[in-house]
Write a protein that holds these residues in place. Structure first.
Motif, mmCIF file in Angstrom:
data_model
loop_
_atom_site.group_PDB
_atom_site.id
_atom_site.type_symbol
_atom_site.label_atom_id
_atom_site.label_comp_id
_atom_site.label_asym_id
_atom_site.label_seq_id
_atom_site.Cartn_x
_atom_site.Cartn_y
_atom_site.Cartn_z
ATOM 1 N N LEU A 184 64.688 57.276 40.777
ATOM 2 C CA LEU A 184 65.178 56.267 39.851
ATOM 3 C C LEU A 184 64.765 56.569 38.419
ATOM 4 O O LEU A 184 65.344 56.040 37.477
ATOM 5 N N ALA A 185 63.737 57.432 38.261
ATOM 6 C CA ALA A 185 63.181 57.678 36.927
ATOM 7 C C ALA A 185 64.241 58.131 35.917
ATOM 8 O O ALA A 185 64.332 57.544 34.825
ATOM 9 N N MET A 192 66.423 55.209 34.928
ATOM 10 C CA MET A 192 65.717 54.246 34.075
ATOM 11 C C MET A 192 65.562 54.798 32.654
ATOM 12 O O MET A 192 65.738 54.072 31.671
ATOM 13 N N THR A 200 68.968 54.692 30.889
ATOM 14 C CA THR A 200 69.331 53.307 30.554
ATOM 15 C C THR A 200 68.477 52.807 29.395
ATOM 16 O O THR A 200 68.974 52.127 28.491
ATOM 17 N N GLY A 201 67.182 53.145 29.429
ATOM 18 C CA GLY A 201 66.273 52.724 28.362
ATOM 19 C C GLY A 201 66.658 53.329 27.026
ATOM 20 O O GLY A 201 66.652 52.641 25.997
ATOM 21 N N ALA A 205 74.368 56.029 34.622
ATOM 22 C CA ALA A 205 73.548 55.907 35.839
ATOM 23 C C ALA A 205 74.314 56.442 37.050
ATOM 24 O O ALA A 205 73.757 57.135 37.908
ATOM 25 N N LEU A 232 68.178 43.244 39.942
ATOM 26 C CA LEU A 232 67.146 44.232 40.289
ATOM 27 C C LEU A 232 66.281 43.729 41.441
ATOM 28 O O LEU A 232 65.916 44.477 42.341
ATOM 29 N N LEU A 283 60.741 47.854 42.271
ATOM 30 C CA LEU A 283 61.922 47.350 41.567
ATOM 31 C C LEU A 283 62.001 45.819 41.656
ATOM 32 O O LEU A 283 62.524 45.176 40.752
ATOM 33 N N PHE A 299 59.775 44.630 38.970
ATOM 34 C CA PHE A 299 60.428 44.925 37.694
ATOM 35 C C PHE A 299 61.512 43.871 37.425
ATOM 36 O O PHE A 299 61.652 43.376 36.314
ATOM 37 N N HIS A 308 62.852 49.602 30.200
ATOM 38 C CA HIS A 308 63.387 50.654 31.070
ATOM 39 C C HIS A 308 62.677 51.977 30.829
ATOM 40 O O HIS A 308 62.381 52.717 31.763
ATOM 41 N N TYR A 316 59.211 51.771 32.421
ATOM 42 C CA TYR A 316 59.278 51.855 33.888
ATOM 43 C C TYR A 316 59.721 53.253 34.329
ATOM 44 O O TYR A 316 59.214 53.800 35.307
ATOM 45 N N GLY A 317 60.652 53.840 33.570
ATOM 46 C CA GLY A 317 61.108 55.198 33.865
ATOM 47 C C GLY A 317 59.964 56.191 33.760
ATOM 48 O O GLY A 317 59.810 57.068 34.613
#
Lengths: 208, 102
Positions: A27-28, A31, A34-35, A71, A138, A149, A152, A191, A194-195
């Motif tokens: 997912l990194a 994220m 998206t961030g 994504a 999420l 998640l 998050f 994001h 978290y990424g």
């Protein structure tokens, strides 16, 4: 053991394996992308001085679609690499969990574009509702992928729900750039953080 | 009908509860005790007994760690367990195909 019993056994195995399989694609990168898009969106939104509800909703819906497309491209690249179908059963479950809240957020944005007058300036509730709905999405998806998640998602939904009533107060006055700052912080900076966390932990896990 | 595939079915895995555990662990890198219990809808005692049998057969390994202050036991398939499970599925498949062929 006859044919029927063997078939039933295989079906039980298949069902259990499908139910257990979680969406474990990295997912990194999603994220982080998206961030980056969220942060860039906030910077552009403020630099272009988008201060009315109409253009704000249009602009951020476009940013959202752009981020989701990115994504999807990353998820597809990962699935090609691992030779799995893009919409494997776990991926399907994640998408199904994400959809209701995201669709509601999208239709809310479109509704605001339709209903609002061009000069509406006080619309802080729009990004706050989007954040709450995104958090719900999420949180729901977190039941079918890495457990973090869920937390998050709650970091989005809970503050947004707490703040929402204040943004709806009559006479509530917020600076024009605040909606962009909020979008940039939640959809951009959070994001990215978290990424980065996932990037470090996923690397660690694959090293062990 | 050739009875050989049936005779070769691994008796340890063939039991319903243990088959469930093996199937779940085959689809995930590792699972916690409570995750397994909730997924398979088993009692603590039942699950412990089945896990012990699978561990003694060398099919399942476990690690103990701490999640915050709580102890967490995580189970995973050993390479032997993974291989045996794959062989078990192949045999079931063979039985199904053999019956269809008759």
């Amino acid at each position: 053991m006859d044919n029927q019993a063997a078939s039933e056994h295989l079906q039980v195995i298949r069902t259990l394996m499908e139910r257990t399989a979680l969406y474990r694609r990295a997912l990194a990168p999603i994220m982080l992308l998206t961030g980056a898009i969220g942060t860039a969106g906030a910077v552009v939104g403020m630099a272009a001085r988008i201060e009315f509800m109409h253009p704000f909703c249009r602009f951020w819906l476009a940013v959202g679609i752009f981020a989701m497309t990115g994504a999807l491209v990353i998820a597809r690249r990962q699935s090609l690499k691992t030779r799995e179908p893009v919409f494997s059963p776990p991926a399907r479950r994640v998408v199904i969990a994400l959809c209701p809240a995201l669709l509601l957020g999208g239709s809310l944005g479109l509704g605001m574009i339709e209903l609002s007058n061009d000069e509406a300036r006080q619309f802080l509730m729009v990004p706050v509702i989007w954040i709450a709905l995104y958090g719900c999405a999420l949180h729901a998806a977190g039941h079918f992928t890495t457990r973090g998640l869920r937390w998050f998602g709650l970091a989005y939904a809970l503050p947004a729900c707490a703040v929402l009533p204040f943004t709806m107060r009559p006479g509530f006055d917020a600076p024009w750039c605040l909606p962009h700052l909020i979008m940039g912080l939640w959809f951009g900076v959070f994001h990215l953080l978290y990424g980065a966390y996932l990037f470090i932990t996923e690397k660690k896990e694959s090293a062990t | 009908m050739n009875p050989e595939p049936f005779l070769n079915l691994d008796r340890v895995i063939h039991e319903k509860g243990r088959l469930g555990i093996m199937s779940a662990l085959a689809a995930a890198p590792s699972l916690g005790f409570t995750e397994l219990r909730d997924l398979l809808d088993m009692t603590d005692g039942n699950l412990t007994a089945h896990l012990r049998t699978l561990h003694e057969a060398g099919y399942v390994a476990f690690t103990k760690s701490l999640e915050g202050a709580r102890p967490l036991t995580t189970y995973l398939l050993t390479p032997k367990g993974r291989k045996t499970f794959a062989g078990y599925i192949d045999l079931l498949d063979q039985i199904v195909r053999q019956s269809k062929g008759n």
